[in-house]
Design an enzyme around this catalytic site. Structure first.
Site: not given
Ligand code: NOJ
Length: 561
Positions: A210, A275
């Site tokens: 993440d 990500e």
């Molecule tokens: C990216 C995640 O995909 C998203 O859903 C989340 O709100 C943020 N990171 C914070 O963790």
């Protein structure tokens, strides 16, 4: 397969499960792990190679589980650790792999580390795990810098000290319930490595990382001159070309080198995917260098309009830049943070409603759903023909659109509240998926309702309604995945087909005599003589000159190679 260059993850198709919206076994209106396990057979049958499971850890759910209170426990709403073990075993029994979300940038404010930090004084070891700072001004009542939360408002919240007085501020790049960890503190590194070991020991095949570009911040947390007034939280450079102090810092790559060593120390080819909303692609590709993470989501591709020249350019760029670091491209069109592609493509290219991250409400211009689905199917068929790995988001195989008219009072995304409704947020792509048209909550679970309401038109989109139906989106995905696997399309070269330059097309050759033609223009594009149709995203047409690909349709053809 672990032979170098042919490892499973280089060509795997992943299916993202968003646990609260996939399948609800216990009837509380929210999905759970036993629900997922009961449906794994459907995914194996769909033909995906692997699953990415979004967070299912203990959480107060202020950000749908991305606010983790205990990384080693399953939230009771989702089940138990024993349920997680069963799920992992069942995925493997069915011949698939499983990666789970790892959320290293922040914890929940209910994490034991954060409650200890609040109970401890400034300067303590407990506070040093997070980014606490004194405020500015004589009373310290101004936030330490001008950083904004991705979800809107300031990225700082002031705490009340144990003695009842106003105290320090802590940084949260997301919601105030998600305090950022301090990655200059070795204890944080050790803890996250230990969490990784915990899940690797449980048998998971890896992690989706993440906000992988956020862990390291410039030491003194300097103010940032935001590029535009427009809310673009992930912009990676401002007008002066300066890089933001909270994203994509050089030292983050050291973190991933250490993680790679850990992953490599396990057997079974364990992986991690970043990500990272990092642009341009050349900087994104650095996350997937050979000694770092294995893949990085291709968000430049996800953000590209349905326009031939732009599509061709981003495909070229992706192949070139990922190729330069020896990583597979990771194609993706939808996930739980963006407007579903069946809806995005229902707006004209570059339309701001579809392009931004603001979400869609009943006050927004509404999409052309029929056109959106036609184009989404065509885009998916292009994506699945490309070499590399691909990520599907639950429900896209049913052609699900965004829920564009959710009642505001049902919204749960913190973005909605933090921006005072200016950005309605991501709930529209997170609505529980329909399994049977005639069952309560369309077979999502035994309850009449689900945590987010499903639109009335979704009965016809349910899995049951599409199974075995010629031409349904589900059968299109199934056929494409089967062909992709049997033809080996996930590996090998891509060459642009000659002779299509004057058309608004994406036309490319894949090994084994496969020619892919996507028609994004207004005129039909002829199918070459002698070609056999392997799969098409919609019906082809007959013209005076013979069989042709109509507007917004993609076809895979077998041609003599
Ligand atoms: C990216 C995640 O995909 C998203 O859903 C989340 O709100 C943020 N990171 C914070 O963790």
């Amino acid at each position: 397969m672990s032979e170098s260059g042919r490892e499973w993850w280089r060509s795997a198709v992943f299916y993202q499960i968003y646990p609260r919206s996939f399948a609800d076994a216990d009837g509380d209106g929210m999905g759970d792990l036993p629900g997922i396990t009961s449906r794994l057979g459907d995914l194996a049958e769909l033909g995906v190679d692997a699953i990415w499971l979004s967070p299912f850890y203990l959480s107060p759910m202020h950000d749908a589980g991305y606010d983790v209170a205990d990384f080693r426990q399953v939230d009771p709403r989702f089940g138990t650790l024993a349920d997680a073990r069963t799920l992992i075993e069942e995925v493997h029994r069915l011949g698939m792999r499983l990666i789970v979300d790892l959320v290293p940038n922040h914890t929940s404010d209910e994490h034991v580390w954060f409650t200890a930090a609040l109970a401890s004084p400034p300067g303590s070891r407990e506070r040093a795990r997070y980014l606490f700072r004194d405020g500015i001004g004589p009373a310290g009542d101004q936030p330490p810098n001008n950083w904004r939360s991705v979800f809107g408002g300031s990225a700082w919240t002031r705490v009340t000290e144990a003695d009842g007085g106003h105290g320090q501020w802590y940084l949260h790049l997301f919601d105030s319930s998600q305090p950022d960890l301090n990655w200059s503190n070795r204890e944080v590194h050790e803890e996250v490595l230990d969490v990784m070991r915990f899940w690797l020991d449980h048998g998971v095949d890896g992690f989706r990382v993440d906000v992988a570009h956020s862990l390291i911040k410039v030491d003194d947390l300097p103010d940032w001159h935001y590029p535009t007034e427009h809310h673009d939280p992930f912009a990676t450079a401002n007008e002066g070309g300066a890089l933001p102090p909270m994203w994509d810092q050089e030292e983050v790559h050291e973190v991933y080198r250490e993680w790679r060593r850990l992953l490599d120390s396990y057997d079974g080819d364990r992986i991690a995917v970043a990500e990272a909303w990092v642009f341009p692609y050349s900087r994104l590709a650095r996350y997937s260098r050979p000694d770092e993470l294995h893949q990085a989501f291709n968000f430049p591709y996800l953000e590209t309009s349905w326009a031939a020249q732009e599509q061709r350019a981003v495909i070229d760029l992706s192949m070139k830049e990922s190729g330069a670091v020896g990583a597979p491209v990771t194609w993706v069109l939808s996930n739980h943070d963006v407007i579903r592609h069946a809806t995005r493509f229902g707006y004209p290219p570059h339309d701001p409603t579809a392009a931004g991250h603001a979400g869609i409400s009943s006050r927004s211009p509404q999409p052309n759903t029929e056109l959106g689905l036609l184009r989404a199917r065509a885009a998916t068929l292009v994506m699945l023909a490309l070499p590399g790995s691909a990520y599907l988001y639950q429900g896209e195989e049913l052609g699900l659109p965004e829920h564009t008219t959710l009642p505001d009072e049902r919204r749960q995304d913190p973005t909605y509240v933090r921006t005072g409704g200016e950005m309605v947020g991501r709930d529209g792509c997170r609505v529980p998926i329909p399994w049977h048209g005639d069952a309560p909550s369309y077979g999502f679970g035994p309850a009449e309702t689900s945590w987010l309401p499903q639109p009335a038109q979704w009965a016809a989109l349910s899995r049951a309604a599409q199974t075995g139906v010629d031409g349904s989106t589900l059968e299109l995905y199934r056929t494409a995945l089967e062909l992709r696997r049997s033809l080996g399309l996930g590996l090998g070269e891509l060459t642009w087909a000659e002779g299509y330059d004057s058309f608004e097309t994406i036309a490319l050759h894949r090994p084994g005599g496969v020619l892919v033609i996507a028609n994004l223009g207004e005129q039909p594009v002829a199918v070459p003589d002698g070609a056999t149709v392997l799969v098409a995203s919609a019906e082809l047409i007959h013209t005076d000159a013979g069989l042709a690909v109509p507007t917004d349709v993609t076809v895979w053809l077998g041609v003599s190679s």
